[in-house]
Design a protein around this motif. Structure first.
Motif, PDB file in Angstrom:
ATOM      1  N   TYR A 188       3.040  11.412   6.230  1.00 38.38           N
ATOM      2  CA  TYR A 188       3.362  10.831   4.919  1.00 38.38           C
ATOM      3  C   TYR A 188       2.182  11.154   4.015  1.00 38.38           C
ATOM      4  CZ  TYR A 188       0.238   7.310   6.843  1.00 38.38           C
ATOM      5  OH  TYR A 188      -0.852   6.697   7.421  1.00 38.38           O
ATOM      6  N   ILE A 214      -2.924   8.098   1.536  1.00 36.28           N
ATOM      7  CA  ILE A 214      -3.378   7.139   0.533  1.00 36.28           C
ATOM      8  C   ILE A 214      -4.902   7.152   0.593  1.00 36.28           C
ATOM      9  CG2 ILE A 214      -3.442   4.688  -0.085  1.00 36.28           C
ATOM     10  CD1 ILE A 214      -0.613   4.543   1.393  1.00 36.28           C
ATOM     11  N   HIS A 228       0.491   1.799  -2.178  1.00 36.26           N
ATOM     12  CA  HIS A 228       0.783   3.203  -1.873  1.00 36.26           C
ATOM     13  C   HIS A 228       0.169   4.101  -2.941  1.00 36.26           C
ATOM     14  CE1 HIS A 228       4.395   2.386   1.039  1.00 36.26           C
ATOM     15  NE2 HIS A 228       3.230   2.089   1.561  1.00 36.26           N
ATOM     16  N   ASP A 243      -5.317   5.435   4.184  1.00 39.44           N
ATOM     17  CA  ASP A 243      -4.140   5.239   5.039  1.00 39.44           C
ATOM     18  C   ASP A 243      -3.569   6.624   5.283  1.00 39.44           C
ATOM     19  OD1 ASP A 243      -1.617   4.715   6.113  1.00 39.44           O
ATOM     20  OD2 ASP A 243      -1.237   3.000   4.797  1.00 39.44           O
ATOM     21  N   ASP A 278      -0.007   6.382  12.032  1.00 41.29           N
ATOM     22  CA  ASP A 278      -0.066   5.680  10.739  1.00 41.29           C
ATOM     23  C   ASP A 278      -1.245   4.712  10.823  1.00 41.29           C
ATOM     24  OD1 ASP A 278       0.370   4.374   8.364  1.00 41.29           O
ATOM     25  OD2 ASP A 278       2.219   3.372   8.992  1.00 41.29           O
ATOM     26  N   HIS A 313       5.710  -2.386  11.209  1.00 44.89           N
ATOM     27  CA  HIS A 313       6.973  -1.640  11.198  1.00 44.89           C
ATOM     28  C   HIS A 313       6.991  -0.753  12.432  1.00 44.89           C
ATOM     29  CE1 HIS A 313       4.814   2.005   9.820  1.00 44.89           C
ATOM     30  NE2 HIS A 313       4.184   1.205   8.980  1.00 44.89           N
ATOM     31  N   HIS A 362       8.194   5.051   8.999  1.00 42.30           N
ATOM     32  CA  HIS A 362       8.896   3.755   9.050  1.00 42.30           C
ATOM     33  C   HIS A 362      10.134   3.995   9.890  1.00 42.30           C
ATOM     34  CE1 HIS A 362       6.771   2.689   5.025  1.00 42.30           C
ATOM     35  NE2 HIS A 362       5.990   2.501   6.064  1.00 42.30           N
ATOM     36  N   GLU A 399      -0.789  -4.163  10.561  1.00 40.40           N
ATOM     37  CA  GLU A 399      -1.521  -3.699   9.379  1.00 40.40           C
ATOM     38  C   GLU A 399      -1.650  -4.753   8.280  1.00 40.40           C
ATOM     39  OE1 GLU A 399       0.615  -0.937   6.805  1.00 40.40           O
ATOM     40  OE2 GLU A 399       2.142  -0.702   8.347  1.00 40.40           O
ATOM     41  N   GLU A 444      -5.118  -0.958   9.811  1.00 41.50           N
ATOM     42  CA  GLU A 444      -3.810  -0.637  10.403  1.00 41.50           C
ATOM     43  C   GLU A 444      -4.010   0.091  11.714  1.00 41.50           C
ATOM     44  OE1 GLU A 444      -1.297   1.985   8.046  1.00 41.50           O
ATOM     45  OE2 GLU A 444       0.457   1.331   9.196  1.00 41.50           O
TER      46      GLU A 444
HETATM   47  N1  GLY Z   1       1.465   4.378   5.355  1.00 44.07           N
HETATM   48  C1  GLY Z   1       2.511   3.514   4.996  1.00 44.07           C
HETATM   49  C2  GLY Z   1       2.485   2.289   5.795  1.00 44.07           C
HETATM   50  O1  GLY Z   1       1.449   1.926   6.291  1.00 44.07           O
HETATM   51  O2  GLY Z   1       3.458   1.671   6.047  1.00 44.07           O
END
Ligand code: GLY
Ligand code: MN
Ligand code: MN
Length: 465
Positions: free
Chosen positions: A247, A250, A261, A278, A290, A376, A383, A407, A431
């Protein structure tokens, strides 16, 4: 889109920006090529796992014709496309992942004992076609050779056929079908051994990416867009050791950390601030990590930064402590939120008590400082399992083999008048990626330093070493 069907060379296209192919080229381009060696690959490791998943899908959709499309290239602008990414359901059921050919289709045709499964894709074109040398989207001269039908069949353990033979016909179930989306999501709630190992490796590479970031922090602090320096350093690791990022990274320094985000990543990285990163590496299998770490840019947390950081860590540890088979997914979140509510109430930030804030109907005041969920599912999608029913997900019961994030965070916006000035502009998230086993949770990212003291020692080790 090109179908891969052979155009004859006599019809070679003429465009407004290229010289037409002269006769001599057209007469000779198909000749003078060595035979292609056809070495058959042995089946890839995930082939047997994907076969088991297809068997489960077949049993659940008896008598139905399933058409599962990998998806097509998506135009970015004019004749440039976004990098191709196969649909997660397609990749999960075929084991064909980063190397999937665009426009491929997996078809389950009802048969006596269940389904006959065939994978249709655009096999490489013959060198007697214009596609070979003139098609910039799929032609071998332009993007490289595609595999043969036989090679993909051996690699994935699935019968293959040319895309041109795919009869779209009537499908009972397609990738748009809500029942299939739900079933495929719930099929991924508990990971198999292959998936778990892929995520372990994704986390390991991501850890190296964070090491790289720390090494680059002094340079980032000198650059007008230091957040981009951080993003770029992680990108390099993700592309060199994986398929890329799972993804958009961040890279959020100072007050940007409060934008959950933040992917513009165009800000400065200022010594004395924290930077929240992130980021997750995706493997060629498409399984991703993640991970978030929040780092003091100058290597040391200030007292107030440390107080916020340690509260978030306490919330993460509380969530970790309740995670075990048999408890509800939501209890993990509730454990983290209990700590957040207690601490922000102690700091005098709430107009009510912690107990009142935790009331499911009348409370929620503390959520101002952490609006997102604590966890998640994680997998082939960052996700993962997104179409699973609520009773299987948020209200579902944890089982061994699930992989999910923990997280929690605390975010005090720069202009939040409900908090003292010293807290404004501080955002912290920690996280980790958690594998649940029969014996309890295993933190797959435990080797990436987490405590404030360990983070400081990590920065010192990498920057001095
Ligand atoms: N990187 C997106 C999340 O932590 O859900
Ligand atoms: Mn996450
Ligand atoms: Mn994340």
């Amino acid at each position: 889109m090109s179908t891969g069907e052979s155009d004859t060379i006599a019809e070679a296209p003429v465009t407004n920006r290229k010289q037409p192919f002269p006769r001599g080229f057209l007469d000779t381009i198909s000749t003078g090529w060595a035979d292609r060696p056809e070495t058959m690959p042995v089946a890839r490791e995930q082939a047997a796992f994907a076969q088991a998943r297809r068997d489960t899908v077949s049993a659940a959709f008896t008598g139905k014709r399933l058409v599962i499309e990998a998806g097509s290239l998506k135009q970015r602008s004019n004749d440039t496309d976004y990098p191709f990414r196969a649909h997660s359901i397609f990749a999960h059921l075929t084991g064909w992942a980063a190397d999937t050919e665009p426009d491929s289709v997996l078809v389950f045709e009802p048969a006596n004992a269940g389904h006959d499964v065939t994978l249709y894709f655009r096999e490489r074109a013959d060198r007697t076609t214009t596609e070979f040398f003139a098609d910039a989207t799929v032609g071998e001269f332009w993007i490289g050779p595609r595999p043969s039908l036989a090679a993909v069949a051996a690699d994935l353990g699935i019968a293959t056929a040319h895309l041109a033979e795919f009869a779209s016909g009537a499908a009972d179930v397609t990738i748009e079908d809500a029942d299939l989306a739900r079933f495929a999501s719930e099929l991924r709630l508990v990971k198999d051994a292959y998936e778990i190992e892929e995520m372990r490796r994704a986390v390991e590479i991501t850890g190296r990416g964070f090491d790289d970031i720390i090494h680059a922090l002094p340079d980032a602090a000198k650059h007008a867009r230091g957040e981009r320096v951080v993003e770029g350093v992680f990108h390099r690791r993700a592309r060199e050791d994986g398929n890329g990022e799972g993804y958009d990274t961040i890279s959020a320094s100072g007050p940007h950390a409060c934008y959950l985000h933040w992917t513009r990543n165009d800000g400065r990285v200022v010594p004395g601030d924290l930077i929240l990163v992130d980021a997750g590496v995706e493997r060629d299998s498409l399984y991703t990590a993640d991970i978030t770490r929040t780092l003091p840019v100058n290597g040391k947390f200030s007292d107030v930064q440390r107080r916020v950081y340690e509260t978030v860590l306490e919330a993460a540890d509380a969530a970790f402590a309740v995670a075990r088979p048999g408890v509800k997914f939501r209890e993990v979140h509730e454990a983290a939120m209990g700590v957040i509510a207690e601490r922000v109430a102690e700091w005098g930030l709430l107009p009510v008590t912690a107990e009142e804030a935790l009331d499911a109907d009348a409370g929620g005041h503390h959520r101002r400082y952490m609006v997102h969920g604590t966890s998640h599912h994680l997998g082939i999608d960052v996700h993962d399992c997104a179409q699973a029913r609520r009773e299987m997900y948020y209200d579902g019961v944890l089982e061994a083999g699930m992989v999910f994030t923990i997280e929690p965070g605390l975010y005090f916006q720069i202009d939040d008048l409900t908090v003292p000035e010293e807290l404004r502009g501080i955002g912290v998230r920690i996280e980790d990626d958690i594998l649940l086993t029969e014996d309890g949770p295993v933190n797959l990212s435990a080797d990436i330093p987490r405590s404030a003291a360990d983070v400081e020692a990590w920065i010192e080790r990498i920057q001095q070493g």
